[in-house]
Design a protein around this motif. Structure first.
Motif, PDB file in Angstrom:
ATOM      1  N   ASP A  84       0.835  -1.204   0.000  1.00 51.01           N
ATOM      2  CA  ASP A  84       0.000   0.000   0.000  1.00 51.01           C
ATOM      3  C   ASP A  84       0.868   1.252   0.000  1.00 51.01           C
ATOM      4  O   ASP A  84       0.591   2.213  -0.712  1.00 51.01           O
ATOM      5  N   ASN A  87       2.371   2.019  -3.372  1.00 51.72           N
ATOM      6  CA  ASN A  87       1.387   2.409  -4.384  1.00 51.72           C
ATOM      7  C   ASN A  87       0.504   3.596  -3.995  1.00 51.72           C
ATOM      8  O   ASN A  87      -0.502   3.848  -4.661  1.00 51.72           O
ATOM      9  N   VAL A  88       0.850   4.339  -2.937  1.00 48.42           N
ATOM     10  CA  VAL A  88       0.049   5.501  -2.555  1.00 48.42           C
ATOM     11  C   VAL A  88      -0.031   6.465  -3.742  1.00 48.42           C
ATOM     12  O   VAL A  88       0.974   6.766  -4.386  1.00 48.42           O
ATOM     13  N   ASP A  89      -1.251   6.918  -3.995  1.00 49.19           N
ATOM     14  CA  ASP A  89      -1.553   7.882  -5.064  1.00 49.19           C
ATOM     15  C   ASP A  89      -1.274   7.372  -6.476  1.00 49.19           C
ATOM     16  O   ASP A  89      -1.225   8.158  -7.423  1.00 49.19           O
ATOM     17  N   LEU A  90      -1.066   6.069  -6.638  1.00 52.02           N
ATOM     18  CA  LEU A  90      -0.921   5.502  -7.978  1.00 52.02           C
ATOM     19  C   LEU A  90      -2.252   4.876  -8.381  1.00 52.02           C
ATOM     20  O   LEU A  90      -2.978   4.329  -7.551  1.00 52.02           O
ATOM     21  N   ASP A  91      -2.548   4.923  -9.646  1.00 54.99           N
ATOM     22  CA  ASP A  91      -3.813   4.359 -10.126  1.00 54.99           C
ATOM     23  C   ASP A  91      -3.694   2.878 -10.458  1.00 54.99           C
ATOM     24  O   ASP A  91      -4.559   2.323 -11.117  1.00 54.99           O
ATOM     25  N   ASP A  93      -3.001  -1.197  -9.113  1.00 55.66           N
ATOM     26  CA  ASP A  93      -3.133  -2.104  -7.967  1.00 55.66           C
ATOM     27  C   ASP A  93      -3.984  -1.525  -6.843  1.00 55.66           C
ATOM     28  O   ASP A  93      -3.718  -1.751  -5.668  1.00 55.66           O
ATOM     29  N   GLY A  95      -4.242   1.550  -5.696  1.00 52.32           N
ATOM     30  CA  GLY A  95      -3.484   2.476  -4.865  1.00 52.32           C
ATOM     31  C   GLY A  95      -4.388   3.376  -4.036  1.00 52.32           C
ATOM     32  O   GLY A  95      -5.431   3.839  -4.492  1.00 52.32           O
ATOM     33  N   THR A  97      -5.136   6.796  -1.531  1.00 58.42           N
ATOM     34  CA  THR A  97      -4.667   8.163  -1.356  1.00 58.42           C
ATOM     35  C   THR A  97      -3.833   8.186  -0.077  1.00 58.42           C
ATOM     36  O   THR A  97      -3.893   7.257   0.734  1.00 58.42           O
ATOM     37  N   GLU A  98      -3.076   9.250   0.119  1.00 57.34           N
ATOM     38  CA  GLU A  98      -2.265   9.397   1.339  1.00 57.34           C
ATOM     39  C   GLU A  98      -3.147   9.289   2.588  1.00 57.34           C
ATOM     40  O   GLU A  98      -2.819   8.610   3.549  1.00 57.34           O
ATOM     41  N   PHE A 101      -4.378   5.711   3.126  1.00 59.28           N
ATOM     42  CA  PHE A 101      -3.261   4.905   3.635  1.00 59.28           C
ATOM     43  C   PHE A 101      -3.077   5.148   5.128  1.00 59.28           C
ATOM     44  O   PHE A 101      -2.965   4.204   5.913  1.00 59.28           O
ATOM     45  N   GLY A 117       5.835   5.594  -1.386  1.00 54.58           N
ATOM     46  CA  GLY A 117       6.257   5.845  -2.750  1.00 54.58           C
ATOM     47  C   GLY A 117       7.634   5.310  -3.104  1.00 54.58           C
ATOM     48  O   GLY A 117       8.112   5.519  -4.215  1.00 54.58           O
TER      49      GLY A 117
END
Length: 184
Positions: A84, A87-91, A93, A95, A97-98, A101, A117
């Protein structure tokens, strides 16, 4: 009078024998404590060796197997948490948001040290040859060990300091948390 003296002698002898028995009973406890302390230090040394070998093996393995290899050496909770964090803020898997998370993991982990990140164990995307520069036991308790670790990449001239928590579960060591700092 003779009877009093004889009775007193018997009491003195009985007291001395009782003291000897107390001393003999205390000795096995002391030996047992030393054995436990030696076992704990042996366990900590085993955990350190396991950690060093696991880190080296992880970075030597095929890059396509990173996730599978990470899963083998981490607890399920830490694996999910670090995936997690990566993948924060990635579209991809799913992901998070901050904020999502933080809300999801703040009760179980120090999210300020998650390495959001960045990759598992090091903050770099690329590396040449990762080695364990140092691995020092900071703290240990029953089946839990905290190590100060510095990973190095000599060709890139990078150091990656972290604190790694290793636990013993079902007879195996696993990484339960990694507090990552920025690369130097």
């Amino acid at each position: 009078m003779k009877r009093t003296i004889i009775a007193s002698l018997f009491l003195i002898i009985a007291c001395k024998e009782e003291k000897k028995e107390i001393k003999t009973e205390a000795q096995p406890q002391q030996i047992e404590e030393k054995v436990v302390l030696n076992n704990e230090s042996n366990e900590a040394e085993d955990a350190k060796k396991w950690l060093e070998k696991s880190i080296v093996d992880y970075f030597k393995a095929d890059i396509g197997s990173e996730e599978k290899n990470m899963r083998k050496i981490t607890t399920k909770d830490y694996f999910d948490y670090k995936m997690d964090a990566i993948n924060v803020d990635l579209d991809v898997d799913g992901g998070l948001t901050e904020k999502e998370f933080q809300d999801k993991w703040k009760a179980k982990f120090d999210i300020s040290k998650a390495g959001v990140g960045v990759g598992f164990l090091i903050a770099a995307q690329d590396w040449d040859k990762i080695e364990v520069g140092s691995c020092d036991l900071e703290l240990s308790s029953k089946d839990e060990y905290l190590f100060n670790v510095v990973l190095t990449d000599k060709k890139i001239k990078a150091e990656y300091p972290s604190v790694i928590k290793v636990v013993k579960e079902n007879g195996s060591f696993l990484i339960a948390d990694v507090w990552q700092d920025e690369p130097k």
